[in-house]
Design a protein around this motif. Structure first.
Motif, PDB file in Angstrom:
ATOM      1  N   GLY A  29       0.814  -1.202   0.000  1.00 27.29           N
ATOM      2  CA  GLY A  29       0.000   0.000   0.000  1.00 27.29           C
ATOM      3  C   GLY A  29       0.847   1.251   0.000  1.00 27.29           C
ATOM      4  N   PRO A  30       0.214   2.420  -0.131  1.00 26.08           N
ATOM      5  CA  PRO A  30       0.940   3.695  -0.192  1.00 26.08           C
ATOM      6  C   PRO A  30       1.409   4.164   1.174  1.00 26.08           C
ATOM      7  CG  PRO A  30      -1.397   4.108  -0.222  1.00 26.08           C
ATOM      8  CD  PRO A  30      -1.236   2.601  -0.234  1.00 26.08           C
ATOM      9  N   GLU A  31       2.201   5.232   1.166  1.00 25.31           N
ATOM     10  CA  GLU A  31       2.574   5.885   2.410  1.00 25.31           C
ATOM     11  C   GLU A  31       1.318   6.475   3.064  1.00 25.31           C
ATOM     12  OE1 GLU A  31       5.650   5.775   3.612  1.00 25.31           O
ATOM     13  OE2 GLU A  31       6.338   4.685   1.838  1.00 25.31           O
ATOM     14  N   SER A  32       1.385   6.683   4.369  1.00 23.51           N
ATOM     15  CA  SER A  32       0.194   7.109   5.112  1.00 23.51           C
ATOM     16  C   SER A  32      -0.390   8.414   4.578  1.00 23.51           C
ATOM     17  CB  SER A  32       0.523   7.245   6.595  1.00 23.51           C
ATOM     18  OG  SER A  32       1.565   8.194   6.802  1.00 23.51           O
ATOM     19  N   GLY A  33       0.454   9.320   4.101  1.00 23.86           N
ATOM     20  CA  GLY A  33      -0.020  10.604   3.606  1.00 23.86           C
ATOM     21  C   GLY A  33      -0.813  10.518   2.321  1.00 23.86           C
ATOM     22  N   ASP A  34      -0.735   9.377   1.640  1.00 19.31           N
ATOM     23  CA  ASP A  34      -1.461   9.199   0.385  1.00 19.31           C
ATOM     24  C   ASP A  34      -2.758   8.418   0.557  1.00 19.31           C
ATOM     25  OD1 ASP A  34       0.324  10.627  -1.178  1.00 19.31           O
ATOM     26  OD2 ASP A  34       1.620   8.901  -1.498  1.00 19.31           O
ATOM     27  N   MET A  35      -3.142   8.158   1.789  1.00 15.82           N
ATOM     28  CA  MET A  35      -4.445   7.555   2.067  1.00 15.82           C
ATOM     29  C   MET A  35      -5.431   8.698   2.270  1.00 15.82           C
ATOM     30  SD  MET A  35      -3.278   4.377   4.502  1.00 15.82           S
ATOM     31  CE  MET A  35      -1.703   3.553   4.182  1.00 15.82           C
ATOM     32  N   ARG A  36      -6.015   9.158   1.161  1.00 23.88           N
ATOM     33  CA  ARG A  36      -6.782  10.403   1.130  1.00 23.88           C
ATOM     34  C   ARG A  36      -8.265  10.152   0.899  1.00 23.88           C
ATOM     35  NH1 ARG A  36      -3.809  15.611   1.139  1.00 23.88           N
ATOM     36  NH2 ARG A  36      -1.659  15.102   0.606  1.00 23.88           N
ATOM     37  N   GLN A  37      -9.047  11.190   1.209  1.00 23.03           N
ATOM     38  CA  GLN A  37     -10.480  11.138   0.939  1.00 23.03           C
ATOM     39  C   GLN A  37     -10.747  11.240  -0.560  1.00 23.03           C
ATOM     40  OE1 GLN A  37     -12.252  14.306   3.237  1.00 23.03           O
ATOM     41  NE2 GLN A  37     -12.657  12.943   4.975  1.00 23.03           N
ATOM     42  N   VAL A  38     -11.850  10.653  -0.965  1.00 23.74           N
ATOM     43  CA  VAL A  38     -12.278  10.719  -2.358  1.00 23.74           C
ATOM     44  C   VAL A  38     -12.384  12.169  -2.819  1.00 23.74           C
ATOM     45  CG1 VAL A  38     -14.271  10.319  -3.866  1.00 23.74           C
ATOM     46  CG2 VAL A  38     -13.452   8.489  -2.363  1.00 23.74           C
ATOM     47  N   GLN A  39     -12.937  13.036  -1.974  1.00 22.93           N
ATOM     48  CA  GLN A  39     -13.126  14.433  -2.361  1.00 22.93           C
ATOM     49  C   GLN A  39     -11.796  15.108  -2.682  1.00 22.93           C
ATOM     50  OE1 GLN A  39     -15.716  16.661   0.177  1.00 22.93           O
ATOM     51  NE2 GLN A  39     -14.999  18.655  -0.548  1.00 22.93           N
ATOM     52  N   TRP A  40     -10.769  14.823  -1.904  1.00 27.12           N
ATOM     53  CA  TRP A  40      -9.451  15.414  -2.175  1.00 27.12           C
ATOM     54  C   TRP A  40      -8.977  15.030  -3.572  1.00 27.12           C
ATOM     55  CZ3 TRP A  40      -4.759  13.856  -3.825  1.00 27.12           C
ATOM     56  CH2 TRP A  40      -3.684  14.737  -3.673  1.00 27.12           C
ATOM     57  N   LEU A  41      -9.113  13.753  -3.909  1.00 28.94           N
ATOM     58  CA  LEU A  41      -8.648  13.283  -5.203  1.00 28.94           C
ATOM     59  C   LEU A  41      -9.437  13.936  -6.343  1.00 28.94           C
ATOM     60  CD1 LEU A  41      -7.604   9.699  -6.086  1.00 28.94           C
ATOM     61  CD2 LEU A  41      -9.288  10.838  -7.527  1.00 28.94           C
ATOM     62  N   VAL A  42     -10.749  14.018  -6.190  1.00 25.01           N
ATOM     63  CA  VAL A  42     -11.574  14.614  -7.235  1.00 25.01           C
ATOM     64  C   VAL A  42     -11.214  16.077  -7.436  1.00 25.01           C
ATOM     65  CG1 VAL A  42     -13.936  15.192  -7.910  1.00 25.01           C
ATOM     66  CG2 VAL A  42     -13.448  12.975  -6.869  1.00 25.01           C
ATOM     67  N   GLU A  43     -11.014  16.795  -6.348  1.00 30.98           N
ATOM     68  CA  GLU A  43     -10.678  18.215  -6.463  1.00 30.98           C
ATOM     69  C   GLU A  43      -9.285  18.410  -7.072  1.00 30.98           C
ATOM     70  OE1 GLU A  43     -11.312  19.680  -2.538  1.00 30.98           O
ATOM     71  OE2 GLU A  43     -13.480  19.941  -2.841  1.00 30.98           O
ATOM     72  N   PHE A  44      -8.357  17.498  -6.787  1.00 28.28           N
ATOM     73  CA  PHE A  44      -7.035  17.570  -7.417  1.00 28.28           C
ATOM     74  C   PHE A  44      -7.180  17.416  -8.934  1.00 28.28           C
ATOM     75  CE2 PHE A  44      -3.098  16.003  -9.120  1.00 28.28           C
ATOM     76  CZ  PHE A  44      -2.104  16.639  -8.387  1.00 28.28           C
ATOM     77  N   LEU A  45      -7.948  16.422  -9.369  1.00 33.73           N
ATOM     78  CA  LEU A  45      -8.153  16.209 -10.806  1.00 33.73           C
ATOM     79  C   LEU A  45      -8.921  17.366 -11.432  1.00 33.73           C
ATOM     80  CD1 LEU A  45      -9.036  12.396 -10.881  1.00 33.73           C
ATOM     81  CD2 LEU A  45      -6.922  13.465 -11.673  1.00 33.73           C
ATOM     82  N   ALA A  46      -9.872  17.947 -10.686  1.00 35.16           N
ATOM     83  CA  ALA A  46     -10.651  19.067 -11.217  1.00 35.16           C
ATOM     84  C   ALA A  46      -9.752  20.248 -11.565  1.00 35.16           C
ATOM     85  CB  ALA A  46     -11.723  19.489 -10.218  1.00 35.16           C
ATOM     86  N   GLY A  47      -8.666  20.399 -10.826  1.00 37.31           N
ATOM     87  CA  GLY A  47      -7.737  21.489 -11.093  1.00 37.31           C
ATOM     88  C   GLY A  47      -6.970  21.339 -12.387  1.00 37.31           C
ATOM     89  N   LYS A  48      -7.073  20.174 -13.042  1.00 38.87           N
ATOM     90  CA  LYS A  48      -6.346  19.921 -14.291  1.00 38.87           C
ATOM     91  C   LYS A  48      -7.184  20.230 -15.528  1.00 38.87           C
ATOM     92  CE  LYS A  48      -2.922  18.480 -11.892  1.00 38.87           C
ATOM     93  NZ  LYS A  48      -1.701  19.317 -11.795  1.00 38.87           N
ATOM     94  N   TRP A  49      -8.465  20.580 -15.342  1.00 34.72           N
ATOM     95  CA  TRP A  49      -9.347  20.848 -16.475  1.00 34.72           C
ATOM     96  C   TRP A  49     -10.026  22.203 -16.308  1.00 34.72           C
ATOM     97  CZ3 TRP A  49      -8.142  15.789 -15.643  1.00 34.72           C
ATOM     98  CH2 TRP A  49      -7.941  14.999 -16.791  1.00 34.72           C
ATOM     99  N   GLN A  50     -10.265  22.860 -17.441  1.00 33.43           N
ATOM    100  CA  GLN A  50     -10.957  24.139 -17.400  1.00 33.43           C
ATOM    101  C   GLN A  50     -12.398  23.942 -16.950  1.00 33.43           C
ATOM    102  OE1 GLN A  50     -10.763  26.298 -21.071  1.00 33.43           O
ATOM    103  NE2 GLN A  50     -11.825  28.100 -20.277  1.00 33.43           N
ATOM    104  N   TYR A  51     -13.020  22.876 -17.491  1.00 34.53           N
ATOM    105  CA  TYR A  51     -14.372  22.541 -17.050  1.00 34.53           C
ATOM    106  C   TYR A  51     -14.282  21.338 -16.120  1.00 34.53           C
ATOM    107  CZ  TYR A  51     -19.184  20.962 -16.904  1.00 34.53           C
ATOM    108  OH  TYR A  51     -20.428  20.579 -16.459  1.00 34.53           O
ATOM    109  N   ALA A  52     -14.751  21.493 -14.903  1.00 36.98           N
ATOM    110  CA  ALA A  52     -14.750  20.376 -13.957  1.00 36.98           C
ATOM    111  C   ALA A  52     -15.865  20.607 -12.949  1.00 36.98           C
ATOM    112  CB  ALA A  52     -13.406  20.271 -13.251  1.00 36.98           C
ATOM    113  N   ASN A  53     -16.849  19.761 -12.992  1.00 39.12           N
ATOM    114  CA  ASN A  53     -17.989  19.905 -12.096  1.00 39.12           C
ATOM    115  C   ASN A  53     -18.375  18.529 -11.577  1.00 39.12           C
ATOM    116  OD1 ASN A  53     -20.085  21.115 -10.714  1.00 39.12           O
ATOM    117  ND2 ASN A  53     -21.514  20.945 -12.438  1.00 39.12           N
ATOM    118  N   TRP A  54     -18.649  18.445 -10.280  1.00 45.70           N
ATOM    119  CA  TRP A  54     -19.036  17.165  -9.712  1.00 45.70           C
ATOM    120  C   TRP A  54     -20.080  17.369  -8.623  1.00 45.70           C
ATOM    121  CZ3 TRP A  54     -18.013  15.959  -4.508  1.00 45.70           C
ATOM    122  CH2 TRP A  54     -17.142  16.827  -3.841  1.00 45.70           C
TER     123      TRP A  54
END
Length: 361
Positions: A270-295
């Motif tokens: 498994g990953p390091e402890s700091g990479d065990m993140r909430q789903v929302q964190w991951l979605v918001e990180f990916l949202a920052g990579k697109w001009q249009y991102a809505n969830w």
């Protein structure tokens, strides 16, 4: 095609060990199986695969032309006779069993198929290994969801109770019990194959088009300027790039082959402890990579999922020298890069091999 010895030695992987080794991968047409097959080809192993046809369209197996440098056989691991005949004919040095029904939601809708594939399919692979004298080592892939979820948030260790609330998770817990039983009953002598089970986190990476998986769903929606529905934004998962656990599987297979039954146990990767993140964190990180991102949050997911899943990989770090190389932000960047390259018409066979080399940079 190789990596260079120094890079691999830093990972504990011996490039010369794999050269010419006959390796049979079940489930080689799937997401993880395709990445593993490409990696083994780069290590100059003699790679064979047994699997159903690719599970999605599009799929990594075809996009990256995985079958070009290996012997690809199509068949169902629920067919005991077929599995035994295939393993006997190939007579591999090493087996890596990845074929599975791997989706929680699909398991709710198709429980019988899920148990048939994940339990009886695993049984058939073990029986085939038992009747084939050439197999020296076998890595049996299950999941982090095989543990009895205490919902306390503590990272699971390998000796924690097994269980599973839903059919998929339960089927993988059953597979773990089955593997342990066969190891104690049939694979305990020094001349028998060394068998280990492995439990990885929630893998991400390019080439995953499975339905109802978070990262593929989010990226596909953002690429097409659509909103995406998220089931459980507060859920915590052990996210990791697909190359992370695969490096552990390769390292463990080598140790099983050379060190035998000293490594024939269950292992977390498994990953390091700091990479065990909430789903929302991951979605918001990916949202920052697109001009249009809505969830938005899906109002009624309709089935139970654990609120928190965490893995303790201390054993793999201490005894195998394995550890994660890419942080979660890096893993997500590499994943976005992959899908953008694929959309731009890049040769994904070349691109996948490039990312595997970058993993050692």
């Amino acid at each position: 095609m190789g990596f260079g010895l120094r890079a691999l030695e830093n990972m504990g992987i011996n490039e010369t060990f794999w050269r010419g080794k006959k390796v049979l991968v079940t489930g080689h047409t799937g997401f993880k199986g395709s990445w593993l097959s490409l990696w083994l080809q780069m290590l100059e192993a003699d790679v064979y695969g047994l699997s159903l046809q690719p599970p999605t369209e599009p799929n990594l197996f075809e996009r990256a032309d995985v079958g070009k440098r290996m012997t690809s056989l199509h068949g169902d691991i629920r067919d005991l006779s077929l599995v035994k005949k295939t393993v006997s004919a190939i007579n591999p040095d090493i087996m890596i069993h990845m074929a599975a029904q791997s989706l929680v939601r699909y398991g709710y809708h198709h429980p019988v198929e899920t148990y048939q594939t994940n339990v009886m399919g695993t049984l058939h692979v073990l029986e085939a290994i038992r009747s084939c004298q050439g197999v020296r080592a076998a890595v049996m892939v299950t999941t982090d969801k095989c543990y009895e979820s205490m919902e306390a948030g503590e990272p699971h260790r390998e000796n924690d109770p097994l269980g599973g609330h839903d059919p998929y998770s339960s089927s993988k817990g059953c597979a773990e019990l089955l593997i342990a039983s066969y190891r104690h009953s049939f694979f305990f002598e020094s001349t028998s194959a060394a068998i280990a089970s492995v439990r990885a986190g929630n893998v991400i990476g390019g080439g995953d088009w499975a339905e109802h998986r978070l990262v593929p769903d989010v990226i596909e929606a953002f690429q097409n300027n659509r909103s995406v529905k998220i089931r459980n934004p507060q859920a915590v998962r052990p996210w990791q790039h697909v190359l992370e656990p695969l490096s552990g599987y390769l390292l463990l297979a080598e140790r099983l082959f050379n060190g035998g039954h000293a490594y024939a146990e269950s292992w977390n990767f498994g990953p390091e402890s700091g990479d065990m993140r909430q789903v929302q964190w991951l979605v918001e990180f990916l949202a920052g990579k697109w001009q249009y991102a809505n969830w938005a949050v899906e109002e009624k997911p309709g089935f139970h999922e654990a609120g928190a899943l965490r893995l303790n990989s201390t054993k793999a770090r201490d005894r195998l020298g394995w550890r994660s190389r890419w942080s979660l932000p890096t893993a997500l960047e590499k994943t976005v890069d992959w899908y953008r390259a694929e959309s731009a018409g890049v040769d994904m066979s070349v691109f996948c091999r490039k990312q595997i080399r970058e993993y050692f940079a």
